[in-house]
Design a protein around this motif. Structure first.
Motif, PDB file in Angstrom:
ATOM      1  N   HIS A  39      30.651 -30.567  -1.200  1.00  0.00           N
ATOM      2  CA  HIS A  39      30.147 -30.124  -2.503  1.00  0.00           C
ATOM      3  C   HIS A  39      29.424 -28.784  -2.375  1.00  0.00           C
ATOM      4  CE1 HIS A  39      28.527 -30.281  -6.499  1.00  0.00           C
ATOM      5  NE2 HIS A  39      27.287 -30.186  -6.027  1.00  0.00           N
ATOM      6  N   LEU A  40      28.580 -28.633  -1.380  1.00  0.00           N
ATOM      7  CA  LEU A  40      27.871 -27.365  -1.186  1.00  0.00           C
ATOM      8  C   LEU A  40      28.834 -26.245  -0.804  1.00  0.00           C
ATOM      9  CD1 LEU A  40      24.613 -28.467   0.666  1.00  0.00           C
ATOM     10  CD2 LEU A  40      24.866 -27.695  -1.696  1.00  0.00           C
ATOM     11  N   ALA A  41      29.846 -26.577  -0.031  1.00  0.00           N
ATOM     12  CA  ALA A  41      30.811 -25.559   0.374  1.00  0.00           C
ATOM     13  C   ALA A  41      31.598 -25.051  -0.830  1.00  0.00           C
ATOM     14  CB  ALA A  41      31.762 -26.126   1.422  1.00  0.00           C
ATOM     15  N   ASP A  42      31.970 -25.957  -1.725  1.00  0.00           N
ATOM     16  CA  ASP A  42      32.683 -25.534  -2.928  1.00  0.00           C
ATOM     17  C   ASP A  42      31.814 -24.640  -3.792  1.00  0.00           C
ATOM     18  OD1 ASP A  42      34.973 -26.856  -2.217  1.00  0.00           O
ATOM     19  OD2 ASP A  42      34.523 -28.649  -3.425  1.00  0.00           O
ATOM     20  N   GLY A  43      30.559 -25.022  -3.966  1.00  0.00           N
ATOM     21  CA  GLY A  43      29.640 -24.212  -4.766  1.00  0.00           C
ATOM     22  C   GLY A  43      29.425 -22.841  -4.154  1.00  0.00           C
ATOM     23  N   ALA A  44      29.291 -22.800  -2.821  1.00  0.00           N
ATOM     24  CA  ALA A  44      29.090 -21.517  -2.142  1.00  0.00           C
ATOM     25  C   ALA A  44      30.333 -20.647  -2.242  1.00  0.00           C
ATOM     26  CB  ALA A  44      28.716 -21.751  -0.685  1.00  0.00           C
ATOM     27  N   SER A  45      31.506 -21.249  -2.114  1.00  0.00           N
ATOM     28  CA  SER A  45      32.723 -20.438  -2.210  1.00  0.00           C
ATOM     29  C   SER A  45      32.912 -19.908  -3.622  1.00  0.00           C
ATOM     30  CB  SER A  45      33.948 -21.232  -1.755  1.00  0.00           C
ATOM     31  OG  SER A  45      34.332 -22.153  -2.735  1.00  0.00           O
ATOM     32  N   ASN A  46      32.510 -20.695  -4.632  1.00  0.00           N
ATOM     33  CA  ASN A  46      32.563 -20.196  -6.013  1.00  0.00           C
ATOM     34  C   ASN A  46      31.612 -19.030  -6.204  1.00  0.00           C
ATOM     35  OD1 ASN A  46      34.440 -22.107  -6.704  1.00  0.00           O
ATOM     36  ND2 ASN A  46      32.945 -23.532  -7.557  1.00  0.00           N
ATOM     37  N   ARG A  47      30.415 -19.129  -5.612  1.00  0.00           N
ATOM     38  CA  ARG A  47      29.453 -18.026  -5.710  1.00  0.00           C
ATOM     39  C   ARG A  47      29.972 -16.796  -4.988  1.00  0.00           C
ATOM     40  NH1 ARG A  47      24.493 -21.712  -4.709  1.00  0.00           N
ATOM     41  NH2 ARG A  47      25.634 -21.858  -2.783  1.00  0.00           N
ATOM     42  N   VAL A  48      30.557 -16.988  -3.814  1.00  0.00           N
ATOM     43  CA  VAL A  48      31.102 -15.857  -3.064  1.00  0.00           C
ATOM     44  C   VAL A  48      32.199 -15.185  -3.879  1.00  0.00           C
ATOM     45  CG1 VAL A  48      32.473 -15.232  -1.038  1.00  0.00           C
ATOM     46  CG2 VAL A  48      30.521 -16.732  -0.793  1.00  0.00           C
ATOM     47  N   SER A  49      33.054 -15.993  -4.463  1.00  0.00           N
ATOM     48  CA  SER A  49      34.154 -15.442  -5.256  1.00  0.00           C
ATOM     49  C   SER A  49      33.626 -14.668  -6.454  1.00  0.00           C
ATOM     50  CB  SER A  49      35.067 -16.575  -5.715  1.00  0.00           C
ATOM     51  OG  SER A  49      36.098 -16.070  -6.518  1.00  0.00           O
ATOM     52  N   SER A  50      32.621 -15.211  -7.152  1.00  0.00           N
ATOM     53  CA  SER A  50      32.101 -14.506  -8.329  1.00  0.00           C
ATOM     54  C   SER A  50      31.365 -13.238  -7.926  1.00  0.00           C
ATOM     55  CB  SER A  50      31.199 -15.422  -9.143  1.00  0.00           C
ATOM     56  OG  SER A  50      30.038 -15.748  -8.406  1.00  0.00           O
ATOM     57  N   VAL A  51      30.617 -13.282  -6.812  1.00  0.00           N
ATOM     58  CA  VAL A  51      29.918 -12.076  -6.338  1.00  0.00           C
ATOM     59  C   VAL A  51      30.929 -11.021  -5.915  1.00  0.00           C
ATOM     60  CG1 VAL A  51      28.474 -11.178  -4.465  1.00  0.00           C
ATOM     61  CG2 VAL A  51      27.791 -13.234  -5.673  1.00  0.00           C
ATOM     62  N   LYS A  52      31.964 -11.452  -5.228  1.00  0.00           N
ATOM     63  CA  LYS A  52      32.983 -10.509  -4.772  1.00  0.00           C
ATOM     64  C   LYS A  52      33.702  -9.881  -5.956  1.00  0.00           C
ATOM     65  CE  LYS A  52      36.872 -11.922  -3.706  1.00  0.00           C
ATOM     66  NZ  LYS A  52      38.250 -12.070  -3.732  1.00  0.00           N
ATOM     67  N   ASP A  53      34.058 -10.706  -6.952  1.00  0.00           N
ATOM     68  CA  ASP A  53      34.751 -10.187  -8.137  1.00  0.00           C
ATOM     69  C   ASP A  53      33.875  -9.209  -8.913  1.00  0.00           C
ATOM     70  OD1 ASP A  53      36.923 -11.730  -7.474  1.00  0.00           O
ATOM     71  OD2 ASP A  53      36.483 -13.322  -8.919  1.00  0.00           O
ATOM     72  N   GLU A  54      32.601  -9.542  -9.075  1.00  0.00           N
ATOM     73  CA  GLU A  54      31.690  -8.648  -9.799  1.00  0.00           C
ATOM     74  C   GLU A  54      31.498  -7.341  -9.042  1.00  0.00           C
ATOM     75  OE1 GLU A  54      29.073  -7.238 -12.712  1.00  0.00           O
ATOM     76  OE2 GLU A  54      30.550  -8.842 -12.743  1.00  0.00           O
ATOM     77  N   ALA A  55      31.328  -7.425  -7.720  1.00  0.00           N
ATOM     78  CA  ALA A  55      31.164  -6.216  -6.914  1.00  0.00           C
ATOM     79  C   ALA A  55      32.426  -5.355  -6.986  1.00  0.00           C
ATOM     80  CB  ALA A  55      30.858  -6.582  -5.463  1.00  0.00           C
ATOM     81  N   TRP A  56      33.583  -5.988  -6.937  1.00  0.00           N
ATOM     82  CA  TRP A  56      34.835  -5.246  -7.019  1.00  0.00           C
ATOM     83  C   TRP A  56      34.992  -4.574  -8.380  1.00  0.00           C
ATOM     84  CZ3 TRP A  56      38.037  -3.435  -3.584  1.00  0.00           C
ATOM     85  CH2 TRP A  56      39.264  -2.937  -4.012  1.00  0.00           C
TER      86      TRP A  56
END
Length: 142
Positions: free
Chosen positions: A52-69
């Protein structure tokens, strides 16, 4: 004489461009650091068996990466002098809503006019009469 600082003689737009470029580079760097930190956190969480924590972290990483891009692409385009495109989806949506509201208002107006024609005492019963002055009245005109 030969040791003059060329940066001091630059124009204001060139200085702004240099500042924007430095900001863009720092944004890319901080986005990379954020992604690396989040990936480490995700790997650590996965090792502990908390999916559960890994899924939440990967979602955060994806959203941070998309916003930064998205921000980096917009900054790069601004530095290149390209203007952002028009939001065509919003424009088409607003035009569609306007057309629907216009159609609804027209239909309501037509229905109201039709109802007024069915009611008694409307303007159809009014008779207009032309009046003329009496024959013995003297009217002075200047």
């Amino acid at each position: 004489m030969f040791g003059t600082n060329l940066v001091a003689h630059r124009s204001k737009p060139e200085k702004i461009t240099d500042q924007a470029w430095a900001h863009l580079q720092s944004t890319f760097g901080s986005a990379g650091d954020s992604v690396r930190d989040a990936a480490r956190h995700t790997a650590h969480s996965a090792r502990r068996g908390t999916v559960h924590l890994a899924d939440g972290a990967s979602n955060r990483v994806s959203s941070v990466k998309d916003e930064a891009w998205r921000r980096a692409t917009a900054a790069s385009a601004a530095l290149a002098g390209r203007r952002p495109g028009l939001p065509w989806l919003w424009i088409i949506g607003a035009a569609g809503i306007g057309a629907a509201l216009g159609w609804a208002a027209g239909s309501a107006a037509r229905a109201m006019i039709a109802r007024e024609g069915d009611e008694p005492g409307t303007s159809e019963g009014v008779e207009f009469v032309e009046l003329s002055p009496p024959p013995n009245a003297s009217v002075r005109m200047n």
